[in-house]
Design an enzyme around this catalytic site. Structure first.
Site, PDB file in Angstrom:
ATOM      1  N   SER A 155       5.383  -5.212  -3.763  1.00 63.64           N
ATOM      2  CA  SER A 155       4.836  -5.181  -2.240  1.00 63.64           C
ATOM      3  C   SER A 155       4.709  -3.928  -2.802  1.00 63.64           C
ATOM      4  O   SER A 155       4.694  -2.642  -4.058  1.00 63.64           O
ATOM      5  CB  SER A 155       4.815  -5.142  -1.391  1.00 63.64           C
ATOM      6  N   ASP A 300      -0.046   0.548   0.417  1.00 65.77           N
ATOM      7  CA  ASP A 300       0.957   0.063  -0.282  1.00 65.77           C
ATOM      8  C   ASP A 300       0.215  -0.550  -0.926  1.00 65.77           C
ATOM      9  O   ASP A 300      -0.833  -0.789  -1.720  1.00 65.77           O
ATOM     10  CB  ASP A 300       1.399  -0.322   0.121  1.00 65.77           C
ATOM     11  N   ASP A 302       0.192  -2.818  -3.330  1.00 73.24           N
ATOM     12  CA  ASP A 302      -0.176  -4.688  -3.141  1.00 73.24           C
ATOM     13  C   ASP A 302      -1.489  -4.911  -1.941  1.00 73.24           C
ATOM     14  O   ASP A 302      -1.471  -5.731  -1.939  1.00 73.24           O
ATOM     15  CB  ASP A 302       0.432  -5.640  -3.463  1.00 73.24           C
ATOM     16  N   ASP A 304      -0.850  -5.090   1.196  1.00 71.53           N
ATOM     17  CA  ASP A 304      -1.320  -5.903   2.339  1.00 71.53           C
ATOM     18  C   ASP A 304      -0.346  -5.258   4.105  1.00 71.53           C
ATOM     19  O   ASP A 304      -0.461  -5.139   4.648  1.00 71.53           O
ATOM     20  CB  ASP A 304      -0.179  -7.278   1.859  1.00 71.53           C
TER      21      ASP A 304
END
Length: 568
Positions: A155, A300, A302, A304
């Site tokens: 992440s 961010d 990734d 999410d």
């Protein structure tokens, strides 16, 4: 996260030699051999004195050799444990979806996972390219034949890290007892060079994200589309999917920060690839100023999470908090859906505003523990989850049918924010005007955080024990009206290590109640304190002075809580 399982004193060299014998990666073998040849006992102890623990967030840690690092051995053991647990409930041939981001090692870890799962008799399917986490989560939840999913990502962690998230067949992250059962199965795995490995698995087509795009662009949250957006994916994997989503939904193409547009696992332009961190959004804010954009959005790495800012007429921009975005999106969703069975969910550390919104709209509301794995389990029979959020910039936006992604979704949230901003623009307003409107309707719910980092994790346990044993009767001059030890399962929640203080109204005119929640971080040696003050505003009042008074109240709480912790 790291922790817990300590190796005996000594024995690190023997453990390292055994690791070398089974490690398929020449890079980590060379790293470990160099440490052994140098006789670096401290480095060996750091890598072999503990191991990454598999929990409800899966695995996450620094790349490198040894059980306390993310590497191919760690990943193959995790995959073997996951396979063993899945085969307790499902027959051979059950399908597992595997996604990965653009971090160092992510594709290799995804392919190792596929090989181990295939060797165990399962049917893995791998995305052909790096994808956002919500695309993988949607793929798991949207197809009945998929029994689990793996997303290789860390992440918004630093470039040196990677991680491994596990989803169950409902498309949500695993919760207890599944995490403990998978962890126990991992512990039973022997040498990875003795695992049976498959050589064939499915690969999703190049249009694998199409079903996800259909879902998030079909939410029907308003028809307004005229809004200009400045966007950054922060060197992550969100750009292509977000641009495709905006085009499909009929929005103008966002302007993208050029030197952050392409995936880059080194994140060269930011010290920390998290849009919450100071400086992380500087480039996209500058782009918004140069392009005259109405709205600023950042994902961010990734994709999410979704960060939002609003450019100001005189220059600069106002970056919205996660709680502010959560409150705005909740009402936006409620305006475009119907039914008393609609459910709004947020966490115990997020703003209490969402409960007030739910009551005003006559819909259902639930609080959960921190994390989307818990948000997706909240509510009861007959509830229809249409919106969930947590203050750390995570949102799952739904429509009359519910939420299409059972995890936080930074791209779906970006679409919803753009639709809301376009709707406001058509009425001659901005998101800041909408925030003032909410403050007038529900009172100003102002939130802030205090994070106290320590070198010795034992200090955190000591501080929590002191506060449990002798909770303060006053904080920032306010009486503590109620104290909840969340470890006792307060309010029907599962037990968790946390403390909640509900405070009386302050003594100054116009002061409302306040709240403090304190919990240890799940990934770092620090205590996180979540502060909230609620101040009445009035129907026609100027909100600016109330915001200033709220900021003073939060400053007072921050100082008082810091003193109570006695850690600095």
């Amino acid at each position: 996260m790291t922790g817990g399982t300590a190796a005996p004193d000594g024995g690190h060299r023997a453990a390292a030699e055994e690791w070398l014998a089974q490690d398929p990666d020449p890079g980590t073998r060379a790293e470990l051999r160099a440490i052994l040849d140098a006789g670096d006992g401290a480095a060996l102890a750091e890598r072999f004195g503990a191991r990454l623990e598999f929990g409800t967030a899966g695995l996450r840690g620094e790349l490198g050799a040894g059980p306390n690092r993310m590497n191919r051995v760690t990943v193959m053991r995790a995959a073997a444990g996951l396979a063993a647990r899945l085969l307790r409930d499902h027959p051979p041939g059950a399908e597992v979806a595997i996604g990965y981001d653009a971090r160092h090692g992510s594709r290799r870890f995804a392919l190792d996972t596929a090989a181990v799962l295939a060797g165990a008799g399962l049917a893995p399917w791998v995305f052909p390219e790096p994808v956002p986490t919500p695309v993988l989560a949607h793929r798991v939840g949207a197809f009945g034949g998929v029994v689990a999913g793996v997303m290789v990502t860390a992440s918004h962690n630093p470039a040196r890290d990677n991680g491994y998230k596990v989803y169950w067949g409902d498309g949500a992250q695993i919760v207890p007892p599944l995490d403990a059962e998978i962890s126990a199965a991992i512990d039973a795995v022997g040498r990875v060079d003795e695992l049976p490995l498959g050589t064939r698995w499915g690969t999703f087509g190049a249009d694998a994200a199409e079903v996800y795009l259909d879902a998030v662009t079909g939410l029907g949250l308003g028809e307004a589309r005229e809004v200009s957006v400045a966007y950054t994916p922060l060197h992550g994997v969100g750009r292509e999917t977000l641009l495709a989503a905006f085009e499909r939904a009929g929005f103008p193409a966002p302007a993208v920060v050029a030197d952050q547009a392409e995936p880059d696992p080194d994140f060269p332009t930011v010290a920390f690839p998290n849009p919450e961190e100071p400086g992380a959004m500087d480039r996209v804010l500058a782009l918004a100023a140069a392009s005259g954009s109405d709205l600023v959005i950042a994902n961010d790495p990734d994709a999410d999470r979704c960060a939002v800012a609003v450019p100001l007429p005189g220059g600069g921009a106002r970056v919205l908090t996660g709680d502010e975005v959560g409150g705005l999106l909740a009402e936006h969703v409620l305006r475009h859906t119907s039914g008393p069975d609609r459910l709004l969910v947020t966490t115990v550390v997020s703003s209490s505003l969402l409960g007030a919104v739910a009551r005003a709209h006559g819909v259902r509301f639930a609080e959960s523990l921190t994390g989307f794995k818990w948000i997706m389990k909240a509510g009861g029979p007959g509830d229809r989850l249409v919106f969930g959020y947590e203050e750390a910039l995570g949102y799952s936006v739904g429509d009359g049918r519910g939420v299409p992604v059972r995890d936080k979704d930074g791209i779906g949230a970006a679409l919803a924010v753009a639709a809301l901003a376009a709707e406001a623009r058509a009425a001659g307003r901005t998101l800041l005007d909408l925030l003032d409107g909410q403050a007038r309707r529900y009172g100003l719910h102002a939130t802030a955080q205090l994070a106290v980092r320590v070198d010795d994790p034992a200090l955190i346990a000591g501080a929590m024990a002191r506060l449990r044993g002798a909770p303060p009767g006053r904080l920032a001059g306010r009486a503590v009206e109620a104290f909840d030890d969340l470890a006792e399962g307060a309010g029907g929640l599962p037990p968790t290590d946390g403390l909640r203080f509900r405070l009386a109204a302050g003594t100054a005119p116009g002061d409302g109640p306040a709240r403090v929640v304190i919990r240890p971080s799940g990934t770092e040696p620090k205590l996180k304190c979540y502060l909230e003050v609620v101040l009445p505003v009035g129907e026609a009042a100027d909100v600016a002075p109330v915001r200033a008074r709220a900021a003073e109240g939060l400053d007072g709480l921050r100082e008082s809580v810091s003193d109570a912790l006695s850690l600095s």
